[in-house]
Design a protein around this motif. Structure first.
Motif, PDB file in Angstrom:
ATOM      1  N   TYR A   5       0.837  -1.208   0.000  1.00 37.62           N
ATOM      2  CA  TYR A   5       0.000   0.000   0.000  1.00 37.62           C
ATOM      3  C   TYR A   5       0.869   1.254   0.000  1.00 37.62           C
ATOM      4  O   TYR A   5       0.599   2.207  -0.737  1.00 37.62           O
ATOM      5  CB  TYR A   5      -0.937   0.008   1.215  1.00 37.62           C
ATOM      6  CG  TYR A   5      -1.868   1.192   1.194  1.00 37.62           C
ATOM      7  CD1 TYR A   5      -1.579   2.323   1.942  1.00 37.62           C
ATOM      8  CD2 TYR A   5      -3.006   1.194   0.406  1.00 37.62           C
ATOM      9  CE1 TYR A   5      -2.404   3.425   1.912  1.00 37.62           C
ATOM     10  CE2 TYR A   5      -3.841   2.290   0.369  1.00 37.62           C
ATOM     11  CZ  TYR A   5      -3.541   3.403   1.124  1.00 37.62           C
ATOM     12  OH  TYR A   5      -4.364   4.488   1.089  1.00 37.62           O
ATOM     13  N   VAL A   6       1.913   1.255   0.830  1.00 38.47           N
ATOM     14  CA  VAL A   6       2.794   2.431   0.901  1.00 38.47           C
ATOM     15  C   VAL A   6       3.456   2.673  -0.447  1.00 38.47           C
ATOM     16  O   VAL A   6       3.542   3.813  -0.912  1.00 38.47           O
ATOM     17  CB  VAL A   6       3.864   2.246   2.004  1.00 38.47           C
ATOM     18  CG1 VAL A   6       4.945   3.306   1.916  1.00 38.47           C
ATOM     19  CG2 VAL A   6       3.204   2.295   3.372  1.00 38.47           C
ATOM     20  N   LEU A   7       3.916   1.599  -1.089  1.00 38.99           N
ATOM     21  CA  LEU A   7       4.600   1.763  -2.367  1.00 38.99           C
ATOM     22  C   LEU A   7       3.639   2.123  -3.499  1.00 38.99           C
ATOM     23  O   LEU A   7       4.031   2.821  -4.433  1.00 38.99           O
ATOM     24  CB  LEU A   7       5.360   0.480  -2.711  1.00 38.99           C
ATOM     25  CG  LEU A   7       6.532   0.159  -1.781  1.00 38.99           C
ATOM     26  CD1 LEU A   7       7.103  -1.208  -2.123  1.00 38.99           C
ATOM     27  CD2 LEU A   7       7.594   1.223  -1.862  1.00 38.99           C
ATOM     28  N   LYS A  33      -1.370   6.561  -3.620  1.00 38.48           N
ATOM     29  CA  LYS A  33      -1.133   7.974  -3.906  1.00 38.48           C
ATOM     30  C   LYS A  33      -1.973   8.810  -2.942  1.00 38.48           C
ATOM     31  O   LYS A  33      -2.630   9.763  -3.333  1.00 38.48           O
ATOM     32  CB  LYS A  33      -1.498   8.277  -5.353  1.00 38.48           C
ATOM     33  CG  LYS A  33      -0.603   7.575  -6.338  1.00 38.48           C
ATOM     34  CD  LYS A  33      -0.941   7.938  -7.749  1.00 38.48           C
ATOM     35  CE  LYS A  33      -0.025   7.174  -8.690  1.00 38.48           C
ATOM     36  NZ  LYS A  33      -0.287   7.484 -10.082  1.00 38.48           N
ATOM     37  N   ARG A  48       1.331  12.506   1.694  1.00 37.54           N
ATOM     38  CA  ARG A  48       2.344  12.392   2.734  1.00 37.54           C
ATOM     39  C   ARG A  48       1.746  12.051   4.094  1.00 37.54           C
ATOM     40  O   ARG A  48       2.334  11.301   4.867  1.00 37.54           O
ATOM     41  CB  ARG A  48       3.128  13.709   2.809  1.00 37.54           C
ATOM     42  CG  ARG A  48       4.273  13.710   3.778  1.00 37.54           C
ATOM     43  CD  ARG A  48       5.362  12.817   3.295  1.00 37.54           C
ATOM     44  NE  ARG A  48       6.430  12.731   4.278  1.00 37.54           N
ATOM     45  CZ  ARG A  48       7.516  12.049   4.103  1.00 37.54           C
ATOM     46  NH1 ARG A  48       7.707  11.384   2.987  1.00 37.54           N
ATOM     47  NH2 ARG A  48       8.438  11.999   5.032  1.00 37.54           N
ATOM     48  N   GLU A  49       0.566  12.571   4.389  1.00 37.94           N
ATOM     49  CA  GLU A  49      -0.052  12.302   5.685  1.00 37.94           C
ATOM     50  C   GLU A  49      -0.323  10.814   5.869  1.00 37.94           C
ATOM     51  O   GLU A  49      -0.029  10.239   6.920  1.00 37.94           O
ATOM     52  CB  GLU A  49      -1.361  13.079   5.831  1.00 37.94           C
ATOM     53  CG  GLU A  49      -1.191  14.554   6.030  1.00 37.94           C
ATOM     54  CD  GLU A  49      -2.528  15.255   6.159  1.00 37.94           C
ATOM     55  OE1 GLU A  49      -3.498  14.622   6.602  1.00 37.94           O
ATOM     56  OE2 GLU A  49      -2.580  16.442   5.805  1.00 37.94           O
ATOM     57  N   ARG A  50      -0.888  10.193   4.859  1.00 36.06           N
ATOM     58  CA  ARG A  50      -1.192   8.764   4.944  1.00 36.06           C
ATOM     59  C   ARG A  50       0.101   7.944   5.021  1.00 36.06           C
ATOM     60  O   ARG A  50       0.175   6.971   5.764  1.00 36.06           O
ATOM     61  CB  ARG A  50      -2.034   8.335   3.733  1.00 36.06           C
ATOM     62  CG  ARG A  50      -2.474   6.906   3.779  1.00 36.06           C
ATOM     63  CD  ARG A  50      -3.442   6.653   4.919  1.00 36.06           C
ATOM     64  NE  ARG A  50      -3.832   5.248   4.920  1.00 36.06           N
ATOM     65  CZ  ARG A  50      -4.112   4.561   6.007  1.00 36.06           C
ATOM     66  NH1 ARG A  50      -4.096   5.139   7.171  1.00 36.06           N
ATOM     67  NH2 ARG A  50      -4.439   3.296   5.926  1.00 36.06           N
ATOM     68  N   TYR A  51       1.106   8.371   4.281  1.00 40.50           N
ATOM     69  CA  TYR A  51       2.400   7.688   4.336  1.00 40.50           C
ATOM     70  C   TYR A  51       2.971   7.755   5.750  1.00 40.50           C
ATOM     71  O   TYR A  51       3.438   6.747   6.286  1.00 40.50           O
ATOM     72  CB  TYR A  51       3.376   8.309   3.338  1.00 40.50           C
ATOM     73  CG  TYR A  51       4.780   7.784   3.492  1.00 40.50           C
ATOM     74  CD1 TYR A  51       5.129   6.551   2.964  1.00 40.50           C
ATOM     75  CD2 TYR A  51       5.732   8.499   4.208  1.00 40.50           C
ATOM     76  CE1 TYR A  51       6.416   6.046   3.122  1.00 40.50           C
ATOM     77  CE2 TYR A  51       7.010   8.005   4.373  1.00 40.50           C
ATOM     78  CZ  TYR A  51       7.344   6.780   3.833  1.00 40.50           C
ATOM     79  OH  TYR A  51       8.603   6.290   4.001  1.00 40.50           O
ATOM     80  N   ASP A  52       2.956   8.945   6.361  1.00 41.88           N
ATOM     81  CA  ASP A  52       3.465   9.095   7.721  1.00 41.88           C
ATOM     82  C   ASP A  52       2.666   8.262   8.711  1.00 41.88           C
ATOM     83  O   ASP A  52       3.221   7.673   9.638  1.00 41.88           O
ATOM     84  CB  ASP A  52       3.454  10.568   8.139  1.00 41.88           C
ATOM     85  CG  ASP A  52       4.497  11.386   7.401  1.00 41.88           C
ATOM     86  OD1 ASP A  52       5.476  10.791   6.895  1.00 41.88           O
ATOM     87  OD2 ASP A  52       4.329  12.627   7.326  1.00 41.88           O
ATOM     88  N   GLN A  53       1.355   8.197   8.511  1.00 41.99           N
ATOM     89  CA  GLN A  53       0.492   7.402   9.385  1.00 41.99           C
ATOM     90  C   GLN A  53       0.863   5.910   9.277  1.00 41.99           C
ATOM     91  O   GLN A  53       0.994   5.220  10.288  1.00 41.99           O
ATOM     92  CB  GLN A  53      -0.969   7.615   9.008  1.00 41.99           C
ATOM     93  CG  GLN A  53      -1.946   6.892   9.903  1.00 41.99           C
ATOM     94  CD  GLN A  53      -3.381   7.089   9.442  1.00 41.99           C
ATOM     95  OE1 GLN A  53      -3.635   7.581   8.343  1.00 41.99           O
ATOM     96  NE2 GLN A  53      -4.317   6.702  10.278  1.00 41.99           N
ATOM     97  N   ILE A  54       1.050   5.424   8.067  1.00 42.14           N
ATOM     98  CA  ILE A  54       1.405   4.014   7.873  1.00 42.14           C
ATOM     99  C   ILE A  54       2.803   3.735   8.415  1.00 42.14           C
ATOM    100  O   ILE A  54       3.044   2.719   9.056  1.00 42.14           O
ATOM    101  CB  ILE A  54       1.290   3.634   6.383  1.00 42.14           C
ATOM    102  CG1 ILE A  54      -0.166   3.664   5.956  1.00 42.14           C
ATOM    103  CG2 ILE A  54       1.880   2.262   6.122  1.00 42.14           C
ATOM    104  CD1 ILE A  54      -0.379   3.528   4.474  1.00 42.14           C
ATOM    105  N   ALA A  55       3.740   4.644   8.161  1.00 42.77           N
ATOM    106  CA  ALA A  55       5.109   4.458   8.641  1.00 42.77           C
ATOM    107  C   ALA A  55       5.155   4.412  10.165  1.00 42.77           C
ATOM    108  O   ALA A  55       5.866   3.578  10.751  1.00 42.77           O
ATOM    109  CB  ALA A  55       6.008   5.566   8.109  1.00 42.77           C
TER     110      ALA A  55
END
Length: 113
Positions: A14-16, A19, A22-29
């Motif tokens: 999902y991260v890769l 789209k 950035r917010e969702r990426y930071d949340q997943i990370a």
């Protein structure tokens, strides 16, 4: 362990592929970091590493045996090891049920097309 690997793979996919920004990426990370730092996950990872270290000699022995059997199949001279003079053909015949040596008459009958 299988479930955590599936969740990890799904999260990484999902991260890769997402789209979502950035917010969702930071949340997943941050979710992944908290998962990775979980004491149960760390204990499971350590247990898996210990098991791998314990089983490594057995696996290496089995791989070595399989590799030498495979090498015997491709050696010229019908499976006879040139360096030691050992004949591996009987072991190969036992392992291969379609071996010509086990058949009474290995040649086809009748007219071939």
């Amino acid at each position: 362990m299988k479930k955590s690997m599936l969740l990890l793979a799904a999260g990484a996919g999902y991260v890769l592929g997402a789209k979502a920004g950035r917010e969702r990426y930071d949340q997943i990370a941050s979710g992944f970091d908290s998962f990775r730092k979980n004491p149960k996950v760390q204990a499971g990872a350590q247990q898996a590493a210990d098991l791998a270290k314990e089983k490594a000699p057995t696996v290496a022995d089995k791989v070595g045996t399989a590799a030498s059997a495979a090498a015997g199949k491709v050696r010229p001279g019908g499976g006879k090891d040139q360096s030691s003079g050992t004949d591996h053909s009987s072991a190969q015949d036992q392992l291969n049920p379609d071996s010509i040596a086990l058949q009474d008459d290995p040649y086809p009958k009748g007219n071939l097309p």
